[in-house]
Design a protein around this motif. Structure first.
Motif, PDB file in Angstrom:
ATOM      1  N   ASN A   1       0.832  -1.216   0.000  1.00 59.30           N
ATOM      2  CA  ASN A   1       0.000   0.000   0.000  1.00 59.30           C
ATOM      3  C   ASN A   1       0.862   1.260   0.000  1.00 59.30           C
ATOM      4  N   PHE A   2       2.074   1.154  -0.569  1.00 58.06           N
ATOM      5  CA  PHE A   2       3.003   2.288  -0.616  1.00 58.06           C
ATOM      6  C   PHE A   2       2.409   3.458  -1.398  1.00 58.06           C
ATOM      7  N   PHE A   3       1.659   3.156  -2.451  1.00 58.41           N
ATOM      8  CA  PHE A   3       1.089   4.211  -3.302  1.00 58.41           C
ATOM      9  C   PHE A   3      -0.359   4.526  -2.945  1.00 58.41           C
ATOM     10  N   TYR A   4      -0.979   3.669  -2.119  1.00 59.25           N
ATOM     11  CA  TYR A   4      -2.392   3.864  -1.792  1.00 59.25           C
ATOM     12  C   TYR A   4      -2.553   3.934  -0.277  1.00 59.25           C
TER      13      TYR A   4
ATOM     14  N   GLN B   1       9.164 -13.553  -4.227  1.00 54.81           N
ATOM     15  CA  GLN B   1       8.239 -13.772  -5.344  1.00 54.81           C
ATOM     16  C   GLN B   1       7.914 -12.415  -5.964  1.00 54.81           C
ATOM     17  N   LEU B   2       8.410 -12.189  -7.164  1.00 57.44           N
ATOM     18  CA  LEU B   2       8.248 -10.889  -7.813  1.00 57.44           C
ATOM     19  C   LEU B   2       6.837 -10.751  -8.380  1.00 57.44           C
ATOM     20  N   ASP B   3       6.237  -9.595  -8.145  1.00 59.02           N
ATOM     21  CA  ASP B   3       4.873  -9.353  -8.619  1.00 59.02           C
ATOM     22  C   ASP B   3       4.790  -7.981  -9.274  1.00 59.02           C
ATOM     23  N   SER B   4       3.576  -7.547  -9.578  1.00 56.99           N
ATOM     24  CA  SER B   4       3.365  -6.282 -10.289  1.00 56.99           C
ATOM     25  C   SER B   4       3.781  -5.071  -9.449  1.00 56.99           C
ATOM     26  N   PHE B   5       3.769  -5.205  -8.112  1.00 59.61           N
ATOM     27  CA  PHE B   5       4.160  -4.087  -7.254  1.00 59.61           C
ATOM     28  C   PHE B   5       5.609  -3.684  -7.516  1.00 59.61           C
ATOM     29  N   TYR B   6       6.485  -4.680  -7.708  1.00 58.30           N
ATOM     30  CA  TYR B   6       7.899  -4.386  -7.949  1.00 58.30           C
ATOM     31  C   TYR B   6       8.079  -3.610  -9.251  1.00 58.30           C
ATOM     32  N   LYS B   7       7.327  -3.983 -10.297  1.00 68.95           N
ATOM     33  CA  LYS B   7       7.412  -3.261 -11.573  1.00 68.95           C
ATOM     34  C   LYS B   7       6.999  -1.800 -11.384  1.00 68.95           C
ATOM     35  N   LYS B   8       5.930  -1.617 -10.638  1.00 66.39           N
ATOM     36  CA  LYS B   8       5.437  -0.262 -10.402  1.00 66.39           C
ATOM     37  C   LYS B   8       6.430   0.550  -9.575  1.00 66.39           C
ATOM     38  N   PHE B   9       7.037  -0.090  -8.587  1.00 67.06           N
ATOM     39  CA  PHE B   9       7.975   0.616  -7.716  1.00 67.06           C
ATOM     40  C   PHE B   9       9.257   0.982  -8.470  1.00 67.06           C
ATOM     41  N   ILE B  10       9.732   0.088  -9.341  1.00 69.86           N
ATOM     42  CA  ILE B  10      10.932   0.382 -10.137  1.00 69.86           C
ATOM     43  C   ILE B  10      10.671   1.557 -11.080  1.00 69.86           C
ATOM     44  N   LYS B  11       9.479   1.611 -11.677  1.00 72.28           N
ATOM     45  CA  LYS B  11       9.108   2.748 -12.526  1.00 72.28           C
ATOM     46  C   LYS B  11       9.091   4.042 -11.719  1.00 72.28           C
ATOM     47  N   PHE B  12       8.603   3.951 -10.483  1.00 71.86           N
ATOM     48  CA  PHE B  12       8.567   5.108  -9.582  1.00 71.86           C
ATOM     49  C   PHE B  12       9.982   5.635  -9.320  1.00 71.86           C
ATOM     50  N   LEU B  13      10.939   4.723  -9.101  1.00 69.57           N
ATOM     51  CA  LEU B  13      12.332   5.124  -8.865  1.00 69.57           C
ATOM     52  C   LEU B  13      12.958   5.716 -10.122  1.00 69.57           C
TER      53      LEU B  13
END
Length: 429
Positions: free
Chosen positions: A63-66, A99-111
Motif C-alpha cells: 500500500n506504498f502508493f495507496y 516472489q516478484l509481482d506487479s508491485f515491484y514493476k510499479k515501484f521500479i518505474k517510480f524510482l
C-alpha cells in the motif's frame, strides 16, 4: 554532507543487516519482527578514505502508493519517500526467494521517474535462488550478496564506487562544532514530538500508542552555525538492563534532556534516574512537557514536588515548562543551550581562580587552631562537568562541610554558573 545512498526494500529482506555491514557498526537493530524499523537512520559508508551518507529506511509495503487514512503506515511510507527524494543512489534490496509481482514493476518505474541511480541487490544467497530475476530486471545486472555472512560485499562496494564517480553532484559539508544531546524519558512523554518541533518538520514518527520509537535514532540540527546531534531514545521501562545500557549511552553525550509528562507528574523511577544522572556529571535539562494541559496550581504543585524530592540537586537543574506540540517556550530552551555553549568554551585561569578563592576567605575567614586557613592555588581541570581543584595547607583535609558549601556558593555566584554541575576537590600541598 557527501553523496547520499539509501537502502530500500520490503520487510525482512536484510536492510538493517546490510546497513550495519556497510557502516561497520551495530547502530541499526536487526529483528525478525516485520516492519521493525520505522524511522530512517543515518550512518557513514567509507570507501577509500571518502565518507558517504548511508540511510537505513523502513520497509515498503504493497500500500506504498495507496493510503486512505493518515495512520502509522502512512507516516512510515512518508519517511521512506523522503529518503528516496534526498538520495543520489538507491540500493534496491530483495531476497533470493522473493516472489516478484506487479508491485515491484510499479515501484521500479517510480524510482526511474525520480532519476535515481539504482543498484539491484539480491540478498540471502545462502538460500534457494529464484532464477526469474533475469527476465524481471532487463538491463539491470543484480549483485548477489549475503549481508549476514559478508559474501560479495567487496563487489557491491566496487559497484557503488563506480556509480559515485559518475555522479558529479556533491553537497559539501562544513566542519561545524557539534554538541551531543540525548533525549530520555518514559514512553509517550513527547521526545519525538520535541525533536520534530525543533527541526520544524515531521522527521520522526509520532503516535499515541506506547512504544512507537523502537530504537535510538540520531538526527542533526544546525542552529546558529552550531551543529547539534540529537538522539531520540525509546521509552524508559523498569528493566534494569535497559537502565545500565542507558547510563553507558548517556556518558557519550554533552547535554541530557530528561522529559516528563506534566499531566502524569513525577514517579519514583523518575527521581531515582535523575539522581543517578547527576553523579555522571552531565549537564541536565529537566523538561516538563505538555504544560498546556495543566493549570497554574498544578504547575506550582510540580515545582514543590521537585524541591521536596530533589532539594540537594535542584540548584544543578535547568527546568523548562514547555509544550512541544504547540512550540510553547522552545525559545527559552534554546537560550539555555546557548548559555551552555558559552560555558563549554569558557575556562578560567589559575591566577583568576586563586584570586577568587582567596577573596572568599577574606570575606569569611576560617580559623583552625587560632590560624587562618589559606589556599595556595585553584585550577580548573575539566569543562563538562566543571571540575576545580583547590590546593591548601594540611588543615584543608579537615575542612568542615558548611565551609565547603560556602565556597561552592561563592564560586557559583561569582562565576555566574547557576544550574550548572560544579565539582570542587580539595588537596593539601
Amino acid at each position: 554532507m557527501n553523496q547520499i545512498i539509501s537502502i530500500i526494500g520490503k520487510t525482512n529482506v536484510g536492510k538493517s543487516t546490510l546497513f550495519n555491514c556497510l557502516t561497520k557498526t551495530k547502530y541499526s537493530i536487526t529483528n525478525n519482527i516485520p516492519f521493525f524499523t520505522r524511522d530512517r537512520k543515518y550512518g557513514f559508508l567509507q570507501i577509500n578514505n571518502n565518507k558517504f551518507t548511508l540511510i537505513d529506511t523502513a520497509a515498503i509495503s504493497n500500500n506504498f502508493f495507496y493510503y486512505k487514512e493518515k495512520n502509522i503506515t502512512y507516516y512510515i511510507n512518508k519517511q521512506t519517500k523522503i529518503a528516496i527524494q534526498e538520495s543520489h543512489i538507491i540500493l534496491f534490496l530483495i531476497t533470493s526467494y522473493t516472489q516478484l509481482d506487479s508491485f515491484y514493476k510499479k515501484f521500479i518505474k517510480f524510482l526511474q521517474q525520480k532519476n535515481k541511480t539504482i543498484i539491484f541487490i539480491i540478498n540471502k544467497i545462502d538460500y534457494i535462488i529464484n532464477f526469474s530475476f533475469k527476465k524481471f530486471f532487463n538491463f539491470y545486472k543484480p549483485i548477489f550478496i549475503s549481508a549476514l555472512h559478508k559474501i560479495n560485499i567487496k563487489q557491491l562496494l566496487n559497484n557503488i564506487k563506480v556509480h559515485l564517480s559518475k555522479n558529479k553532484n556533491h553537497i559539501h559539508n562544513n566542519n561545524y562544532e557539534y554538541t551531543k544531546i540525548c533525549l530520555i524519558g518514559k514512553t509517550n512523554v513527547g521526545k519525538s514530538t520535541l525533536i520534530n518541533s525543533l527541526l520544524k518538520e515531521t522527521r520522526l514518527i509520532i503516535n499515541h500508542r506506547p512504544g512507537t520509537t523502537r530504537e535510538n535514532i540520531t538526527i542533526k540540527l544546525l542552529y546558529k552555525n552550531h551543529l547539534f546531534i540529537l538522539t531520540d531514545t525509546k521509552g524508559i521501562t523498569q528493566n534494569i538492563k535497559q537502565h545500565k545500557f542507558l547510563f553507558n549511552f548517556i556518558q557519550h553525550h554533552d547535554i541530557i534532556f530528561f522529559i516528563i509528562d506534566a499531566t502524569m507528574g513525577f514517579f519514583e523511577q523518575d527521581i531515582f534516574l535523575l539522581k543517578k544522572i547527576f553523579f555522571l556529571g552531565k549537564h541536565l535539562f529537566l523538561i516538563i512537557n505538555k504544560c498546556d494541559a495543566i493549570n497554574n496550581k498544578q504547575k506550582l504543585f510540580l515545582k514543590q514536588t521537585l524541591h521536596l524530592k530533589l532539594y540537594q540537586y535542584i540548584k544543578f537543574l535547568t527546568i523548562h515548562f514547555i509544550s512541544a506540540l504547540y512550540f510553547y517556550n522552545l525559545k527559552t530552551l534554546f537560550n539555555s543551550i546557548d548559555f551552555f555553549l558559552y560555558l563549554k568554551s569558557k575556562s578560567w585561569s589559575i591566577h583568576f581562580l586563586t584570586k577568587l578563592i582567596n577573596l572568599a576567605i577574606k570575606k569569611k575567614p576560617l580559623f583552625k587552631k587560632k590560624h587562618i586557613l589559606k589556599f595556595l592555588l585553584a585550577k580548573q581541570i575539566n569543562i563538562n562537568p566543571i571540575i576545580i581543584i583547590i590546593f591548601g595547607q594540611k588543615q584543608i583535609n579537615f575542612l568542615p562541610n558548611h565551609y565547603k558549601k560556602y565556597l561552592f556558593n561563592f564560586l557559583v555566584q561569582n562565576l555566574n554558573i547557576k544550574n550548572i554541575f560544579l565539582q570542587l576537590h580539595f588537596f593539601n600541598n
